[in-house]
Structures are given as C-alpha cells and as structure tokens.
Design an enzyme around this catalytic site. Structure first.
Site, short mmCIF file in Angstrom:
data_model
loop_
_atom_site.label_atom_id
_atom_site.label_comp_id
_atom_site.label_asym_id
_atom_site.label_seq_id
_atom_site.Cartn_x
_atom_site.Cartn_y
_atom_site.Cartn_z
N MET A 105 39.70 13.75 26.64
CA MET A 105 41.08 13.30 26.46
C MET A 105 41.84 14.11 25.41
SD MET A 105 40.85 11.30 28.83
CE MET A 105 41.77 9.85 29.25
N HIS A 124 40.28 13.59 37.86
CA HIS A 124 41.42 12.74 37.49
C HIS A 124 41.42 11.50 38.40
CE1 HIS A 124 45.32 11.68 35.91
NE2 HIS A 124 45.74 11.47 37.14
C1 GAR Z 1 37.45 8.88 34.33
O1 GAR Z 1 38.01 7.89 35.14
C2 GAR Z 1 38.24 10.17 34.43
O2 GAR Z 1 38.74 10.40 35.71
C3 GAR Z 1 39.35 9.92 33.44
O3 GAR Z 1 38.72 9.30 32.36
C4 GAR Z 1 37.61 8.53 32.85
C5 GAR Z 1 36.39 8.93 32.05
O4 GAR Z 1 35.30 8.12 32.38
N1 GAR Z 1 39.97 11.13 33.07
C6 GAR Z 1 41.29 11.25 32.89
O5 GAR Z 1 42.05 10.32 32.97
C7 GAR Z 1 41.77 12.65 32.53
N2 GAR Z 1 43.10 12.85 32.99
P1 GAR Z 1 33.83 8.61 32.10
O6 GAR Z 1 33.77 8.98 30.61
O7 GAR Z 1 33.00 7.40 32.39
O8 GAR Z 1 33.53 9.76 33.00
#
Ligand code: GAR
Length: 229
Positions: A105, A124
């Site tokens: 992030m 995403h």
């Molecule tokens: C996931 O849903 C990913 O797609 C999102 O953060 C989450 C992380 O989960 N990413 C974004 O929003 C980036 N634009 P995780 O740490 O369990 O993989």
C-alpha cells in the site's frame, strides 16, 4: 542439467527469482508461495519485502522458509525516491528478476517503476479500469454493478492503470455486503495471481498498444450473466 539430471531439479535451477512486496496480511503472497511450491512452477519466491515491520505476512513467509526483509517507510518521511532506492538495492542484492505487489500500500515513484518496467505486476480487487484506488467493494456495491472481480496488471507510474494481464469476475448478489463481496473477490485474486506470474515468468506476455497478448491463451468463449434465475 543437474548432477542427477532429474527434470524437477533442472526446473528449480532455471526458475525466475521473484520478490513479493507486502504491507499486510499477505494472503495473495501465500497463494503465490503455494503455487511456487510446485517445482514445475517457472518462478521461485526468493524474497518477501514489507514496508511495515508489523505486517502479518512477514511471519507467514518466514514460516514457509522464504527470506524476508523490512524496508520501513517511516524514517524516509516524504522522500519517496530514497525509500524506493533502498528497496531497489535490497531487490538487486537478492538477484530479483520479477516483482509482485501483493497488498503493497505505497505509491511507487516513476523512477522505481521505470527500473522494473515490464517485470512488476500488481493485483487489484476490482475489474479495472473500474474502481481504481481504495474501498473497491463498497464502491462496487454503491454503484450497483452485477459483476465485480479482480485484476492482475503490469505496473506503470499511474496507479492501478497498467496493461491488464488477467481478470476474474464474480456475480454481485442482492444481499451482498462489503465483507461477503471482499471474500468472493479475494478467492479470485488467489486464483489469477499465480496464473499471471506463471505467464510473465514464462515470457508469454507481450504488450501491444497498451494491450497484453498472452501466447497460448485459449480463444474466448461463453458469456457470464448475473444475476442468474
Ligand atoms: C488484496 O485484496 C489486494 O488486491 C489489495 O489489498 C489486499 C491485500 O490482501 N490491493 C490493493 O488494493 C492495491 N491497490 P492480502 O495482503 O491478503 O494479499
């Protein structure tokens, strides 16, 4: 060819070295680690890097025997490029060839994105170009879309905007909540992210006028309608 010449051993030696960048729980990271546990998978997860020392995914990676590193963004303050240069140094020290952003992030500088152009991918939680940015599931519900989903794309300097490699769609039900929709989409993320990494590691992705072509992809077929009766 290895000393005993087994295909598995040879595959392991030739595998592309991948780093996964995380900021949180790391469920997509875990999906990639699980896929790469198959010796026939063309990439090996050689490093997990977090910008947050307390990211739960770090422990998960260590438990899977993956080397981890922390590049804490806080000491860098507003100097994003200094943070990115430090990360780049860490990645190069580990011989990394492909970078996967998995819930990372932080906005990356054009300098860093340029360094890894064509070799950095992101997942995403939306069907891009709809719902870039944060709170994608709440916004999908507010918009009343009937199909939502997830996207893996090549990273370009503009956020959530690079050429799309693969998408997975899910229906949105009348009674869906942000949580129920997030869970359905996350399951799709875990399926499509290993596919995209496989294709990139195999050199099957080319970009033509902003569109990805995937060598060997099947011809499109069928239609998805939501809701169904
Ligand atoms: C996931 O849903 C990913 O797609 C999102 O953060 C989450 C992380 O989960 N990413 C974004 O929003 C980036 N634009 P995780 O740490 O369990 O993989």
């Amino acid at each position: 060819m290895t000393s005993d010449g087994t295909p598995g051993e040879r595959a392991r030696e030739d595998r592309v070295r991948v780093a996964i960048l995380i900021s949180g729980r790391g469920s997509n990271m875990a999906a990639l680690i699980e896929a790469a546990a198959d010796p026939a998978f063309p990439a090996e997860i050689a490093l997990v890097v977090s910008n947050r020392p307390d990211a739960a995914g770090l422990l998960r990676a260590a438990q899977a025997g993956i080397p981890t590193a922390v590049v804490d963004h806080k000491p860098f303050g507003k100097d994003r490029e200094a943070f990115d240069r430090t990360m780049d140094t860490v990645l190069r020290a580990h011989g990394i060839e492909i970078v996967c952003l998995a819930g990372f992030m932080r906005l990356l500088t054009p300098w860093f994105v340029g360094r890894w152009e064509g070799r950095m991918i992101n997942v995403h939680p939306a069907l891009l170009p709809s719902f870039k940015g944060l709170d994608t599931h709440a916004r999908a519900l507010a918009a009343g879309v009937r199909l939502h989903g997830a996207t893996v794309h090549l990273v370009v300097p503009e956020m959530d905007s690079g050429p799309i490699i693969v998408q997975g769609a899910v229906p949105v039900g009348d009674d869906d909540t942000e949580a129920s929709l997030a869970a359905r989409v996350l399951a799709v993320e875990h399926r499509i992210y290993p596919l995209a990494l496989r294709w990139l590691a195999e050199g099957r992705i080319t970009v033509d006028a902003g569109r990805c072509r995937i060598a060997g992809a099947a011809a499109p077929d069928g239609v998805t309608i939501a809701p169904s009766m």
